[in-house]
Design a protein around this motif. Structure first.
Motif, PDB file in Angstrom:
ATOM      1  N   ASP A 571       0.702  -1.162  -0.117  1.00  0.00           N
ATOM      2  CA  ASP A 571       0.063  -0.071  -0.073  1.00  0.00           C
ATOM      3  C   ASP A 571       1.003   1.224  -0.061  1.00  0.00           C
ATOM      4  OD1 ASP A 571      -3.034   1.260   1.868  1.00  0.00           O
ATOM      5  OD2 ASP A 571      -2.240   1.464  -0.120  1.00  0.00           O
ATOM      6  N   PRO A 572       1.729   1.291  -1.023  1.00  0.00           N
ATOM      7  CA  PRO A 572       2.572   2.566  -1.068  1.00  0.00           C
ATOM      8  C   PRO A 572       1.640   3.687  -1.248  1.00  0.00           C
ATOM      9  CG  PRO A 572       2.742   1.354  -3.245  1.00  0.00           C
ATOM     10  CD  PRO A 572       1.781   0.579  -2.164  1.00  0.00           C
ATOM     11  N   PHE A 573       0.497   3.620  -1.682  1.00  0.00           N
ATOM     12  CA  PHE A 573      -0.444   4.918  -1.983  1.00  0.00           C
ATOM     13  C   PHE A 573      -0.889   5.131  -0.466  1.00  0.00           C
ATOM     14  CE2 PHE A 573      -0.468   2.090  -5.650  1.00  0.00           C
ATOM     15  CZ  PHE A 573       0.336   2.888  -6.434  1.00  0.00           C
ATOM     16  N   ALA A 574      -1.095   4.593   0.373  1.00  0.00           N
ATOM     17  CA  ALA A 574      -1.553   4.802   1.815  1.00  0.00           C
ATOM     18  C   ALA A 574      -0.425   5.734   2.274  1.00  0.00           C
ATOM     19  CB  ALA A 574      -1.824   3.950   2.599  1.00  0.00           C
ATOM     20  N   ARG A 575       0.882   5.409   1.883  1.00  0.00           N
ATOM     21  CA  ARG A 575       2.136   5.787   2.520  1.00  0.00           C
ATOM     22  C   ARG A 575       2.247   7.295   1.880  1.00  0.00           C
ATOM     23  NH1 ARG A 575       7.693   3.111   3.283  1.00  0.00           N
ATOM     24  NH2 ARG A 575       7.961   4.450   1.724  1.00  0.00           N
ATOM     25  N   ALA A 576       2.185   7.277   0.526  1.00  0.00           N
ATOM     26  CA  ALA A 576       2.198   8.629  -0.245  1.00  0.00           C
ATOM     27  C   ALA A 576       1.150   9.502   0.358  1.00  0.00           C
ATOM     28  CB  ALA A 576       2.023   8.286  -1.531  1.00  0.00           C
ATOM     29  N   ALA A 577       0.031   8.915   0.538  1.00  0.00           N
ATOM     30  CA  ALA A 577      -1.072   9.987   1.083  1.00  0.00           C
ATOM     31  C   ALA A 577      -0.719  10.613   2.459  1.00  0.00           C
ATOM     32  CB  ALA A 577      -2.300   9.447   1.251  1.00  0.00           C
ATOM     33  N   GLU A 578       0.051   9.781   3.266  1.00  0.00           N
ATOM     34  CA  GLU A 578       0.283  10.249   4.743  1.00  0.00           C
ATOM     35  C   GLU A 578       1.388  11.288   4.302  1.00  0.00           C
ATOM     36  OE1 GLU A 578       0.605   6.000   6.632  1.00  0.00           O
ATOM     37  OE2 GLU A 578       2.530   6.858   6.872  1.00  0.00           O
ATOM     38  N   SER A 584      -3.471  17.749   1.380  1.00  0.00           N
ATOM     39  CA  SER A 584      -4.771  17.231   0.854  1.00  0.00           C
ATOM     40  C   SER A 584      -4.582  16.840  -0.659  1.00  0.00           C
ATOM     41  CB  SER A 584      -5.868  18.168   0.922  1.00  0.00           C
ATOM     42  OG  SER A 584      -7.197  17.155   0.857  1.00  0.00           O
ATOM     43  N   SER A 585      -3.372  16.209  -0.824  1.00  0.00           N
ATOM     44  CA  SER A 585      -2.839  15.823  -2.303  1.00  0.00           C
ATOM     45  C   SER A 585      -2.365  14.476  -2.105  1.00  0.00           C
ATOM     46  CB  SER A 585      -2.008  16.832  -2.760  1.00  0.00           C
ATOM     47  OG  SER A 585      -0.940  16.928  -2.157  1.00  0.00           O
ATOM     48  N   MET A 586      -2.609  13.780  -3.371  1.00  0.00           N
ATOM     49  CA  MET A 586      -1.998  12.383  -3.474  1.00  0.00           C
ATOM     50  C   MET A 586      -0.764  12.434  -4.374  1.00  0.00           C
ATOM     51  SD  MET A 586      -5.482  10.304  -3.452  1.00  0.00           S
ATOM     52  CE  MET A 586      -4.856   8.836  -3.794  1.00  0.00           C
ATOM     53  N   ARG A 587       0.332  11.832  -4.063  1.00  0.00           N
ATOM     54  CA  ARG A 587       1.419  11.826  -4.971  1.00  0.00           C
ATOM     55  C   ARG A 587       1.807  10.635  -5.426  1.00  0.00           C
ATOM     56  NH1 ARG A 587       4.612  16.658  -3.937  1.00  0.00           N
ATOM     57  NH2 ARG A 587       3.454  17.983  -2.224  1.00  0.00           N
TER      58      ARG A 587
END
Ligand code: ADP
Length: 652
Positions: A571-578, A584-587
């Motif tokens: 879940d790298p995306f969760a990490r990226a969101a953190e 308030s952005s996603m990378r």
């Protein structure tokens, strides 16, 4: 000698030329494209000039801009490297007309050798053996087909303007001639804008052996022995060596004589290579070699010659171009030991050697080598640099030298096995397998060897349970020794902010892996992948396990026994969101291509809703909203993104 030269190239060869120029006290000017603004060759040169956009047609092929850069910086000469403008006679004329020196042969010599058919006619006249075949002007299919019958099948159709194996077709049966000819013509037209071909005898059990020659402007020409480049994949060189295994005194004398004769026939000046094809079906015989073509430039594989002769070929290029005589005569050039070169590429052997791209998040080359052997790494990239889709995906050339072939080959296998690259797929394991192949080791190498053994050479391996455990520990952040110089501090942080037991979920080759991790009182961890035994690991995994671990955005790569295993953190995306929280952005957690966008500006989305698909490392990742919100900005379909690029921004 020149006081300043410009290098009209990039990557490892630009760096290679700069090194020798610096040694000789010659100042250097680099040129670069947009994509190369922070490239190693730019950093190494004394000065650098931006010449244009990333595509080569906008930069490295723009002779006019390169000449202007040389004039503007006061460079007196231009070194072309290999590829790009290195064998373009019109560029040589323009350089000369601008009052500059081209570090290479004359435009006439390049023209004489530029087309395979004309070069063969010229060599025939000079008494150099050429492959039996038809190199005439006629291009009608009936004539070519009847020539093919005369020559005798199998035959090889080649584009006369050919290079890099393009426009080449082997034909085994007359019935297939017409189709093969159309295919070769189509490919040649697309690649070279010239669809004329020649037809020659397909040599049985062919070996590719080439002779390095050097001429000056005072009528001297010498050879620097041969290189064997028979280890090829689809007519592309993979591993080269010098001298050729099994070379006899008679064949060497015959080949080097023919090569020097060829160079003299065109009054050649500078570094050049005469490529021969050898029929090795009955051992190496002095009457079984034929001229294929001459490359009127420095070759990619020139370092193996440097390693066995002790000559710096780039230094000779500069001296000859500056008008000096060759520093030594033929008697002054000796052969010492054996050398190999392996071309390390960003490509995926498991997927038909598809070129790969990516950021080299982790890059380590071995520096130590067994006593009595030498290792030399030629590269144009550093850790953190990217392999972009714009240029050749070569990462490095790994070169070794030893007293004999077996020693040098062992050093090569060892060096390639200890090379660590994370962030892009590479052919390192394939190179190591080839270097350790018994047929290759025996010296019985022909150009078909790799093709015949491809499956075996590209066989994949599974990571050990221990490697999985190391990856799992690193995936939690605890094993990320690179993030902190002091592994104890990362452990302290781990114990402080997180429960003492954790689950790590990651995936390897698309298969999910779960591991259970417990912090121990001694500061180490018990790591147990599901279905496996438990391992006691220290957070500083690299120091204790015999395997190295590299963490990079969304991934952990474990290097084990000369192979690299890339684990995706589930879940790298969760990490990226953190990381992006508050803004308030996603990378993007890794470089990739935005394949599909399923939401638009102003859309109201809910947590978990798929927003876009990112294709990265040849896999598709769905990016879902990390929370409810309204989209203020979203990446465009087709956009190429680097890691950290904002993919989605939510309205506050
Ligand atoms: P290119 O300029 O496209 O690289 P070459 O003429 O140098 O083409 O040939 C490339 C490779 O193709 C050689 O190294 C050899 O492996 C193979 N090849 C070329 N000519 C023949 C031939 N007549 N018979 C068998 N193989 C050949």
């Amino acid at each position: 000698m020149f006081s300043k030269i410009l290098i009209a190239n990039r990557g490892e060869i630009a760096c290679r030329v700069i090194r020798t120029a610096r040694k000789m006290g010659v100042k250097t000017v680099a040129v670069y494209s947009d994509a190369d603004a922070r490239a190693l060759h730019v950093a190494m040169a004394d000065e650098a000039v931006h010449i244009g956009g990333s595509p080569v047609a906008e930069s490295y092929l723009r002779g006019d801009l390169i000449i202007a850069a040389a004039k503007a910086t006061g460079a007196e000469a231009i070194h072309p490297g290999y590829g790009f403008l290195s064998e373009n006679p019109d560029f040589v004329d323009q350089v000369t007309q601008a009052g500059l020196v081209f570090i290479g042969p004359s435009a006439e010599a390049i023209r004489a050798m530029g087309l395979k058919d004309a070069a063969k006619r010229l060599m025939e006249k000079a008494g150099v053996p050429v492959v039996p075949g038809y190199h005439g002007e006629a291009q009608e299919i009936v004539i070519l087909a009847s020539k093919a019958r005369e020559i005798g099948y199998p035959v090889l159709i080649k584009a006369r303007a050919g290079g890099g194996g393009k426009g080449m077709r082997r034909v085994d049966h007359p019935d297939d001639f017409s189709d093969a000819l159309s295919g070769a013509r189509r490919e040649a037209k697309a690649a070279f804008g010239d669809d004329r071909v020649l037809v020659e005898k397909y040599v049985d059990k062919p070996r590719h052996i080439e002779v390095q020659v050097f001429g000056d402007n005072h009528g001297n020409a010498v050879h620097l022995f041969e290189r064997d480049c028979s280890a090829q994949r689809r007519h592309q060189k993979v591993i080269e060596e010098a001298p050729a295994p099994g070379m006899t005194a008679e064949l060497r004398a015959a080949m080097t004589d023919a090569a020097v004769k060829a160079a003299k026939a065109i009054g050649y000046s500078g570094a050049g290579t005469i490529e021969f094809i050898i029929d090795a079906s009955d051992g190496l015989k002095p009457d079984r070699f034929w001229f294929m073509e001459m490359n009127t430039r420095l070759q990619v594989e020139h370092p193996v010659t440097e390693m066995v002769t002790g000559v710096d070929l780039v230094e000779w290029q500069l001296r000859v171009a500056a008008g000096e005589e060759l520093p030594v005569g033929q008697d002054g050039i000796g052969l010492d030991g054996h050398a190999f070169e392996a071309r390390l590429y960003a490509e995926d052997p498991a997927k038909g050697f598809l070129p790969a791209i990516g950021t080299l998040h982790h890059l380590r080359f071995p520096t130590e080598t067994a006593a009595g052997t030498e290792i030399r790494i030629e590269t144009g990239v550093r850790q953190g640099d990217a392999i972009s889709p714009f240029y050749d995906p070569m990462i490095a050339k790994v070169v070794t030298h030893g007293a004999d072939r077996a020693t040098a080959l062992e050093a090569l296998a060892d060096a390639v096995s200890r090379t660590e690259v994370a962030g892009s797929t590479t052919n390192a394991a394939f190179l190591a397998a080839l270097a350790r192949d018994t047929d290759f080791a025996s010296g019985d190498v022909d150009t078909g060897l790799i093709g015949r053994k491809q499956e075996e050479l590209t066989a994949s391996a599974a990571p050990s349970s221990r490697a999985v455990a190391l990856a799992a520990l690193a995936a939690t952040g605890a094993g990320n020794a690179e993030a902190s110089a002091d592994p104890w501090s990362s452990i302290a942080g781990y114990a402080h902010f997180n429960p003492l037991a954790r689950r790590a979920s990651l995936s390897f080759g698309g298969a999910a892996i779960v591991a259970h991790i417990m912090a121990r009182s001694d500061g180490r961890f018990d790591v147990r992948p599901d279905g496996s035994e438990s391992f006691v690991l220290s957070a500083d995994a690299s120091g204790t396990s015999g395997a190295t671990v590299a963490s990079w955005p969304g991934h952990v790569t474990v290097f084990e026994n000369g192979r690299s295993f890339d684990f995706a953190i589930s879940d790298p995306f969760a990490r990226a969101a953190e990381i992006g929280e508050g803004t308030s952005s996603m990378r993007a957690p890794m470089p990739g291509l935005v394949k599909l966008v399923r939401a638009a500006k102003g859309d109201k989305v809910t947590k978990g809703q798929p927003l876009l698909v990112l294709e990265a490392m040849k896999m598709e990742h769905t990016i879902a909203a990390t929370h409810d919100g309204v989209i203020q900005e979203i990446a465009m379909e087709g956009a190429q993104v680097t890691d950290g690029t904002v993919l989605v921004r939510f309205e506050e």
